[in-house]
Design a protein around this motif. Structure first.
Motif, mmCIF file in Angstrom:
data_model
loop_
_atom_site.group_PDB
_atom_site.id
_atom_site.type_symbol
_atom_site.label_atom_id
_atom_site.label_comp_id
_atom_site.label_asym_id
_atom_site.label_seq_id
_atom_site.Cartn_x
_atom_site.Cartn_y
_atom_site.Cartn_z
ATOM 1 N N PHE A 1 0.842 -1.204 0.000
ATOM 2 C CA PHE A 1 0.000 0.000 0.000
ATOM 3 C C PHE A 1 0.870 1.243 0.000
ATOM 4 O O PHE A 1 1.881 1.307 0.699
ATOM 5 N N LYS B 1 -3.172 12.082 9.129
ATOM 6 C CA LYS B 1 -4.209 11.240 8.524
ATOM 7 C C LYS B 1 -3.682 10.655 7.221
ATOM 8 O O LYS B 1 -3.235 11.388 6.345
ATOM 9 N N LEU B 2 -3.770 9.358 7.096
ATOM 10 C CA LEU B 2 -3.302 8.681 5.901
ATOM 11 C C LEU B 2 -4.464 8.359 4.977
ATOM 12 O O LEU B 2 -5.483 7.824 5.406
ATOM 13 N N ILE B 3 -4.277 8.683 3.696
ATOM 14 C CA ILE B 3 -5.212 8.299 2.653
ATOM 15 C C ILE B 3 -4.524 7.213 1.839
ATOM 16 O O ILE B 3 -3.473 7.471 1.227
ATOM 17 N N PHE B 4 -5.115 6.029 1.828
ATOM 18 C CA PHE B 4 -4.475 4.882 1.231
ATOM 19 C C PHE B 4 -4.882 4.669 -0.221
ATOM 20 O O PHE B 4 -6.023 4.960 -0.618
ATOM 21 N N GLY B 5 -3.942 4.136 -0.975
ATOM 22 C CA GLY B 5 -4.273 3.593 -2.286
ATOM 23 C C GLY B 5 -4.972 2.254 -2.128
ATOM 24 O O GLY B 5 -5.134 1.741 -1.011
ATOM 25 N N PHE C 1 -4.866 7.246 15.655
ATOM 26 C CA PHE C 1 -5.812 7.148 14.552
ATOM 27 C C PHE C 1 -6.459 5.773 14.567
ATOM 28 O O PHE C 1 -5.825 4.778 14.894
ATOM 29 N N TYR D 1 -8.498 3.103 12.014
ATOM 30 C CA TYR D 1 -8.780 2.776 10.621
ATOM 31 C C TYR D 1 -9.648 1.526 10.568
ATOM 32 O O TYR D 1 -9.630 0.684 11.479
ATOM 33 N N LEU E 1 -7.421 0.465 3.473
ATOM 34 C CA LEU E 1 -7.733 1.035 4.777
ATOM 35 C C LEU E 1 -8.425 2.376 4.613
ATOM 36 O O LEU E 1 -8.056 3.182 3.749
ATOM 37 N N LEU F 1 -9.691 5.728 7.024
ATOM 38 C CA LEU F 1 -9.597 6.390 8.320
ATOM 39 C C LEU F 1 -10.985 6.619 8.891
ATOM 40 O O LEU F 1 -11.855 7.163 8.208
ATOM 41 N N THR G 1 -9.634 10.575 14.190
ATOM 42 C CA THR G 1 -8.399 10.938 14.872
ATOM 43 C C THR G 1 -8.726 11.202 16.330
ATOM 44 O O THR G 1 -9.678 11.940 16.630
ATOM 45 N N GLU H 1 -14.073 11.255 10.218
ATOM 46 C CA GLU H 1 -14.041 11.446 8.773
ATOM 47 C C GLU H 1 -15.449 11.294 8.207
ATOM 48 O O GLU H 1 -16.359 10.773 8.854
#
Lengths: 111, 114
Positions: free
Chosen positions: A88, A98-102, B33, B35, B43, B45, B48, B58
């Motif tokens: 990923f 905050k992570l936005i994943f592929g 965080f 997920y 994944l 989110l 937070t 979110e």
């Protein structure tokens, strides 16, 4: 809104071959992450890329970041079976964590 | 690197019930965080969790469904309320640590709702 897209989504490789996974993102991303996930397991951190032109290498994996093209790559050199996993990439925004994943790339390395 | 533990590691629950997932970190962190990873998916989110303030959710996630607590700098809980089979997922907590901006994930909680 940041969107992250990977390709390919599935990759079947032969041992000893080289290949690249691509990670495109839609808007400015503060940082770019690569993770590995084995079946039934959590995520293992591989690389964090912080700036344009960043290149990091660990073993047979090398990651790079081109912020102008909004592109990160994960290059696999001389693949071995142990590299079989899902990979990923993820970006961040607004200076937060905050992570936005592929979507993930499922890699299968065959003898 | 941060060492993160989660409890339970897995559970099978009946629809309409609630489950609270715990996340413990071995060092103090500002942000934690939560997920969700649905079967075969990437994944997403959920929220937070900052110590001393309300969690930030979110889009698509609400406090009534996923209440979060963050009583101190090493611990957080996520509750999945009034569960339905669509809530069957792996729930993971993560933390960002230090100047390296590394983000580490807990082992996950595999939830099955029947």
């Amino acid at each position: 809104e940041l969107k992250v897209e990977q390709n390919p989504l599935f990759l079947s490789m032969q041992e000893g071959k080289n290949y690249t996974i691509y990670c495109n993102y839609s808007t400015t991303s503060d940082r770019l992450y690569w993770y590995r996930q084995d079946p039934g397991k959590s995520l293992e951190s591989l690389f964090v890329l912080l700036s344009n032109g960043a290149v990091k290498q660990e073993g047979r994996l090398m990651a790079s970041l081109d912020t102008k093209a909004r592109l990160s790559t994960l290059h696999i050199t001389a693949a071995v079976h142990d590299l079989s996993a899902t990979y990923f990439c993820a970006g961040t925004y607004n200076q937060g964590g905050k992570l936005i994943f592929g979507q993930g790339t499922e890699l299968s390395v065959k003898p | 690197s941060a060492v993160i533990s989660q409890k339970p590691s897995r559970d099978i629950c009946q629809r309409g019930t609630s489950l609270t997932i715990q996340c413990q970190v071995d060092s103090q962190v500002t942000m934690m965080f939560w997920y969700r990873q649905q079967p075969g998916q990437s994944l997403t989110l959920i929220a937070t969790a900052n110590q001393g303030s309300e969690a930030t959710y979110e889009s698509g996630f609400v406090i009534d469904k996923f209440p979060i607590s963050r009583p101190n700098l090493t611990f957080s809980t996520l509750t999945v309320s009034n569960m339905s089979p669509e809530d069957s997922s792996i729930y993971l907590c993560s933390v960002e640590q230090g100047l390296s901006y590394e983000q580490y994930f807990g082992p996950g909680t595999r939830l099955t709702v029947t």
